[in-house]
Design a protein around this motif. Structure first.
Motif, PDB file in Angstrom:
ATOM      1  N   ARG A 438      53.186  64.207  70.246  1.00 36.35           N
ATOM      2  CA  ARG A 438      54.308  63.968  69.340  1.00 36.35           C
ATOM      3  C   ARG A 438      55.378  63.126  70.032  1.00 36.35           C
ATOM      4  O   ARG A 438      55.721  63.339  71.193  1.00 36.35           O
ATOM      5  N   ILE A 439      55.894  62.129  69.284  1.00 39.39           N
ATOM      6  CA  ILE A 439      56.981  61.290  69.804  1.00 39.39           C
ATOM      7  C   ILE A 439      58.274  62.087  69.678  1.00 39.39           C
ATOM      8  O   ILE A 439      58.669  62.507  68.576  1.00 39.39           O
ATOM      9  N   VAL A 440      58.933  62.307  70.807  1.00 45.12           N
ATOM     10  CA  VAL A 440      60.147  63.125  70.820  1.00 45.12           C
ATOM     11  C   VAL A 440      61.400  62.268  70.747  1.00 45.12           C
ATOM     12  O   VAL A 440      62.474  62.759  70.395  1.00 45.12           O
ATOM     13  N   ALA A 441      61.287  60.987  71.096  1.00 49.67           N
ATOM     14  CA  ALA A 441      62.470  60.117  71.083  1.00 49.67           C
ATOM     15  C   ALA A 441      62.016  58.666  71.192  1.00 49.67           C
ATOM     16  O   ALA A 441      60.850  58.375  71.506  1.00 49.67           O
ATOM     17  N   TYR A 442      62.937  57.759  70.924  1.00 53.03           N
ATOM     18  CA  TYR A 442      62.751  56.330  71.185  1.00 53.03           C
ATOM     19  C   TYR A 442      63.837  55.871  72.146  1.00 53.03           C
ATOM     20  O   TYR A 442      65.002  56.282  72.025  1.00 53.03           O
ATOM     21  N   ARG A 443      63.460  55.049  73.090  1.00 57.07           N
ATOM     22  CA  ARG A 443      64.455  54.411  73.946  1.00 57.07           C
ATOM     23  C   ARG A 443      64.788  53.062  73.328  1.00 57.07           C
ATOM     24  O   ARG A 443      63.923  52.196  73.175  1.00 57.07           O
ATOM     25  N   LEU A 444      66.038  52.896  72.933  1.00 55.96           N
ATOM     26  CA  LEU A 444      66.501  51.676  72.296  1.00 55.96           C
ATOM     27  C   LEU A 444      67.225  50.821  73.329  1.00 55.96           C
ATOM     28  O   LEU A 444      68.176  51.274  73.970  1.00 55.96           O
ATOM     29  N   GLY A 445      66.783  49.617  73.499  1.00 57.70           N
ATOM     30  CA  GLY A 445      67.447  48.664  74.379  1.00 57.70           C
ATOM     31  C   GLY A 445      67.949  47.495  73.558  1.00 57.70           C
ATOM     32  O   GLY A 445      67.268  47.025  72.646  1.00 57.70           O
ATOM     33  N   ILE A 446      69.152  47.019  73.857  1.00 54.87           N
ATOM     34  CA  ILE A 446      69.714  45.887  73.125  1.00 54.87           C
ATOM     35  C   ILE A 446      70.477  45.008  74.108  1.00 54.87           C
ATOM     36  O   ILE A 446      71.143  45.509  75.022  1.00 54.87           O
ATOM     37  N   ARG A 447      70.305  43.712  73.950  1.00 58.31           N
ATOM     38  CA  ARG A 447      71.062  42.772  74.767  1.00 58.31           C
ATOM     39  C   ARG A 447      71.322  41.507  73.956  1.00 58.31           C
ATOM     40  O   ARG A 447      70.534  41.138  73.093  1.00 58.31           O
ATOM     41  N   GLN A 448      72.431  40.893  74.282  1.00 55.39           N
ATOM     42  CA  GLN A 448      72.763  39.645  73.606  1.00 55.39           C
ATOM     43  C   GLN A 448      71.781  38.565  74.046  1.00 55.39           C
ATOM     44  O   GLN A 448      71.401  38.491  75.220  1.00 55.39           O
ATOM     45  N   ALA A 449      71.328  37.746  73.117  1.00 53.06           N
ATOM     46  CA  ALA A 449      70.335  36.714  73.427  1.00 53.06           C
ATOM     47  C   ALA A 449      70.845  35.827  74.559  1.00 53.06           C
ATOM     48  O   ALA A 449      71.991  35.379  74.558  1.00 53.06           O
ATOM     49  N   GLY A 450      69.967  35.610  75.532  1.00 50.77           N
ATOM     50  CA  GLY A 450      70.324  34.784  76.680  1.00 50.77           C
ATOM     51  C   GLY A 450      70.904  35.548  77.845  1.00 50.77           C
ATOM     52  O   GLY A 450      71.060  34.997  78.945  1.00 50.77           O
ATOM     53  N   GLN A 451      71.226  36.837  77.668  1.00 54.01           N
ATOM     54  CA  GLN A 451      71.776  37.658  78.745  1.00 54.01           C
ATOM     55  C   GLN A 451      70.659  38.417  79.452  1.00 54.01           C
ATOM     56  O   GLN A 451      69.549  38.566  78.937  1.00 54.01           O
ATOM     57  N   GLN A 452      70.948  38.923  80.652  1.00 56.04           N
ATOM     58  CA  GLN A 452      69.962  39.627  81.456  1.00 56.04           C
ATOM     59  C   GLN A 452      70.010  41.139  81.274  1.00 56.04           C
ATOM     60  O   GLN A 452      68.989  41.812  81.332  1.00 56.04           O
ATOM     61  N   ARG A 453      71.175  41.679  81.058  1.00 60.49           N
ATOM     62  CA  ARG A 453      71.348  43.134  81.106  1.00 60.49           C
ATOM     63  C   ARG A 453      71.026  43.777  79.766  1.00 60.49           C
ATOM     64  O   ARG A 453      71.455  43.310  78.716  1.00 60.49           O
ATOM     65  N   TRP A 454      70.241  44.863  79.824  1.00 64.05           N
ATOM     66  CA  TRP A 454      69.927  45.660  78.641  1.00 64.05           C
ATOM     67  C   TRP A 454      70.870  46.860  78.590  1.00 64.05           C
ATOM     68  O   TRP A 454      71.099  47.541  79.598  1.00 64.05           O
ATOM     69  N   TRP A 455      71.387  47.163  77.385  1.00 69.67           N
ATOM     70  CA  TRP A 455      72.116  48.408  77.147  1.00 69.67           C
ATOM     71  C   TRP A 455      71.153  49.355  76.445  1.00 69.67           C
ATOM     72  O   TRP A 455      70.581  49.016  75.424  1.00 69.67           O
ATOM     73  N   GLU A 456      70.969  50.545  77.025  1.00 69.78           N
ATOM     74  CA  GLU A 456      69.934  51.453  76.524  1.00 69.78           C
ATOM     75  C   GLU A 456      70.528  52.788  76.085  1.00 69.78           C
ATOM     76  O   GLU A 456      71.516  53.280  76.653  1.00 69.78           O
ATOM     77  N   GLU A 458      68.965  56.669  73.854  1.00 72.36           N
ATOM     78  CA  GLU A 458      67.825  57.361  73.270  1.00 72.36           C
ATOM     79  C   GLU A 458      68.137  57.786  71.846  1.00 72.36           C
ATOM     80  O   GLU A 458      69.248  58.240  71.542  1.00 72.36           O
ATOM     81  N   ILE A 459      67.130  57.619  70.984  1.00 73.92           N
ATOM     82  CA  ILE A 459      67.224  58.070  69.597  1.00 73.92           C
ATOM     83  C   ILE A 459      66.314  59.283  69.457  1.00 73.92           C
ATOM     84  O   ILE A 459      65.082  59.165  69.562  1.00 73.92           O
ATOM     85  N   LYS A 460      66.861  60.455  69.276  1.00 71.98           N
ATOM     86  CA  LYS A 460      66.081  61.683  69.187  1.00 71.98           C
ATOM     87  C   LYS A 460      65.308  61.731  67.867  1.00 71.98           C
ATOM     88  O   LYS A 460      65.797  61.293  66.825  1.00 71.98           O
ATOM     89  N   ILE A 461      64.089  62.277  67.934  1.00 71.05           N
ATOM     90  CA  ILE A 461      63.249  62.430  66.752  1.00 71.05           C
ATOM     91  C   ILE A 461      62.918  63.914  66.589  1.00 71.05           C
ATOM     92  O   ILE A 461      62.394  64.550  67.513  1.00 71.05           O
TER      93      ILE A 461
END
Length: 727
Positions: A438-456, A458-461
């Motif tokens: 069972r999937i317990v969560a999703y790790r969501l990563g988002i970054r502005q296009a062209g940037q290196q750093r991801w902001w992460e 968790e989305i609980k399920i």
């Protein structure tokens, strides 16, 4: 560009060759071909060409003079002088160069054709035939000698220079009523008239020891057992005097020999094959030929080759996803192998040996795992082995969840009444959610296009995800008009699953009322543009980075309008099976605007703009139409362009004044050839008229039906369409 002065003296070229045709030369000689102009204004230029292939590398060219030093047989052929002055048709004169040669001398002995006995016997007839390839064939002459002394045709020694039943270049010596005194060495000498070429001399011994051939295969030489990649020699032993040439061919199938021919010659009865493959297994026939031996019924023998090769197995690789505490069974099947009688197998997890065994009558081996845990996830290899090598099945057993699949059928941004910020409703489904734990969560990563750093985060399920269930998560505080990369990774008690990445790009919503719209075709839903079901083919989404390596050169973009090779755009592919005149139509979403008076002018204007790319010698036509709500059969021409515009993106701006909801239609029409790809990108609609510099200073929009389209004339258009209906 070619330019010249046109006058009453202007004339097409004419030339003359100062050489014979044909030119017959001996090898090693130098030859000069001279071509001169006899007319033409302006003065023609002279070139030499060869009918097949290029001119020899040693050729010396000087104007209309061509010199070939030390000519060889490879230099023979037809040479042409061509004169051209761009007036009328070029002039052409040709001559054929023949290089004299003698080659490939052979003989054969024919016993008395009136008796079935293949042996030479006293008192019977015997014929000696001699064959030579000559260039030119009409210059070939033969002389016969016995024990070094010249022979002339007589009642018992009949010499014929050519035999109509035999290929050209053949001479025969018929010995009638063979006597003991006729035994000896007979020599036929082939010459070319005029000399300069070395004669070919062929000796044939006629004696009591001259006997027809016999063919055998050494017992230890058939069958021959070998491995793929080895070098082997097939042997047929031939006896008799003289020993003829042996011909080798496949006996069990109509396929070519290893050198690509249907027959291979051997002078010692041995056939050598390098780098044997399994396709070469089978029976090979060796047989005597008439050449350099007796012209009698061929003697034949067979040699068998058995090629051993490692087992071919399936699957070569298989990924198995299964949750913890569940069972899994892996199966490795043998497709073919030689020898197959001794097959063993071994199963390994990494470097750890799990099981070994030997095949009995089954064609596969299995390995079960009753309860999966972290210790027995990994790569399993099953090696099936014979004396020629091993075949391998590989299985990746993992508890990783499959990747999520983004849902593109809803419009991209969520409209907010904040000037600099927009939100995004991210939606996805989970691929095969029941395949693993069972999937317990999703790790969501988002970054502005062209940037290196991801902001992460968790989305609980909570609870189990159902197959096809649509999961929604709102992204907020996104800065206009920036694009973002979003990465989504499912998490189970096994660990991380496969990730999915998509790009979201800001564009204003089209409902409930149009304010602004921008589409760069970066998302999978291509901004809700759809394909017209009534056209001949579809527009295609691609980027330079994803373009097929076998694409048609000299057409289409090499980047998107921003210069990015990763940026997407829409284009029409005009390669086969597309035909001239076929259409591809792309429909925009329906844009809603506030209701207006349909019979009066309106002050609400919109600037419609887009980039277009039309590069290639076969470019057809790009049309844009405007369709109003409720008028699905009426399409108002808005903009049009045709022909090659070069390797660049151009920008079009058009003012529109709609009075009701409307839709835009991009129509690409295929030109006369495959170099006709048309692309569009960055489609925008903004409230307010286009700036004047946009209408005048951008790359020109040729063939436009009209830059300004005043839809307040809508009733007139409707009336005209009723009086003159369109398809």
């Amino acid at each position: 560009m070619v330019s010249f002065r046109l006058s009453n003296k202007t004339a097409s070229p004419s030339i003359k060759l100062l050489v014979d045709d044909p030119i017959v030369v001996n090898p090693g000689e130098a030859i000069t071909l001279v071509c001169v102009t006899t007319g033409g204004e302006p003065t023609p230029s002279l070139t030499w060409v060869r009918s097949f292939g290029t001119l020899p590398e040693k050729t010396v060219l000087k104007g209309g003079t061509l010199t070939i030093p030390a000519i060889t047989s490879d230099d023979a052929g037809t040479y042409s002088c061509i004169a051209n002055n761009n007036v009328g048709n070029p002039a052409k004169k040709s001559t054929n160069i023949i290089v004299r040669a003698l080659k490939k001398g052979r003989f054969w002995i024919t016993p008395d054709p009136y008796h079935k006995d293949d042996n030479i016997q006293i008192g019977r007839e015997v014929k000696i035939s001699c064959q030579v390839e000559a260039v030119p064939s009409e210059e070939l002459t033969f002389s016969w000698f016995k024990n070094g002394r010249p022979l002339r045709s007589s009642e018992r020694m009949v010499i014929t220079q050519t035999d109509p039943d035999i290929s050209p270049g053949t001479t025969n010596l018929d010995i009638i009523d063979l006597k003991f005194t006729d035994f000896g060495t007979y020599t036929c000498v082939a010459s070319l008239k005029g000399g300069g070429i070395s004669d070919i001399s062929i000796d044939v011994n006629i004696s009591s020891s001259t006997v027809p051939p016999n063919l055998t295969v050494p017992q230890e030489k058939s069958p021959l057992v070998t491995r793929e990649g080895d070098t082997i020699e097939l042997q047929c032993q031939v006896t008799g005097k003289p020993k003829p040439i042996i011909l080798w061919s496949r006996a069990d199938k109509e396929v070519a020999m290893p050198d690509g021919s249907m027959q291979m010659e051997s002078y010692d009865g041995t056939l050598r094959i390098v780098n044997v493959s399994r396709e070469m297994s089978g029976m090979y026939r060796c047989q005597t030929s008439q050449y350099n031996g007796f012209n009698v019924k061929p003697r034949e023998a067979l040699v068998q080759i058995i090629v051993c090769y490692p087992p071919a197995v399936e699957p070569a690789f298989l990924e198995i996803r299964q949750g913890q505490d569940r069972s899994v069974t892996m199966s490795c099947r043998v497709l073919r192998a030689y020898p197959i009688r001794v097959l063993t197998y071994e199963w390994r997890l990494g470097n750890k040996l799990l099981r070994t065994g030997q095949f009995d009558s089954q064609e596969y081996t299995e390995y079960p795992v009753k309860s999966l845990s972290n210790e027995n996830y990994g790569v399993y290899n099953c090696s099936i082995i014979n004396e020629a090598g091993a075949g391998r099945c590989s299985f990746l057993v993992t508890g990783k969840a499959y990747a999520p699949e983004f849902y593109y059928d809803t419009y991209n941004p969520v409209w907010q009444n904040r000037h600099r910020v927009y939100s995004y409703s991210l939606q996805w489904t989970q691929m095969n959610p029941d395949a693993v734990d069972r999937i317990v969560a999703y790790r969501l990563g988002i970054r502005q296009a062209g940037q290196q750093r991801w902001w992460e985060q968790e989305i609980k399920i909570n609870g189990n995800i159902q197959k096809g269930e649509l999961i929604t998560y709102n992204l907020t505080e996104l800065i206009k008009p920036e694009a973002y990369e979003v990465r989504l990774t499912p998490l189970t008690k096994f660990g991380e699953g496969d990730s999915t990445i998509r790009v979201i790009k800001y564009s204003a919503p089209v409902n409930p009322h149009l304010r602004e719209f921008h589409c760069g075709f970066e998302d999978g839903n291509i901004c809700l543009f759809t394909q017209d079901d009534t056209d001949n083919f579809d527009w295609t989404k691609q980027s330079t980075a994803t373009r097929n390596t076998k694409y048609t050169p000299n057409t289409g973009p090499n980047a998107d309008p921003s210069g990015s090779k990763e940026g997407f755009y829409m284009y029409i592919e005009t390669s086969r099976p597309r035909l001239e005149g076929e259409k591809a139509r792309l429909l925009s979403p329906i844009f809603s605007i506030a209701p207006k008076n349909p019979y009066g002018p309106t002050n609400t204007a919109y600037c419609f703009s887009f980039f277009y790319h039309m590069y290639g010698q076969h470019i057809g036509v790009l049309n844009v139409y405007l369709r109003l709500k409720g008028q699905t059969t009426i399409e108002n021409p808005l903009w049009s362009s045709s022909g090659n515009k070069g390797q660049r993106w151009n920008e079009a701006h058009v003012n529109i004044y709609p009075i009701t909801s409307f839709q835009l239609i991009f129509e690409g029409i295929r030109g006369p050839g495959i170099e006709g790809d048309i692309a569009i990108d960055d489609v925008s609609i903004a409230e307010g008229e286009c700036a004047k510099q946009d209408l005048t200073t951008k790359n020109s929009v040729d063939g436009a039906v009209g830059i300004l389209v005043h839809i307040w004339l809508f009733p007139v258009i409707v009336l005209l369409s009723i009086l003159s209906p369109r398809r």
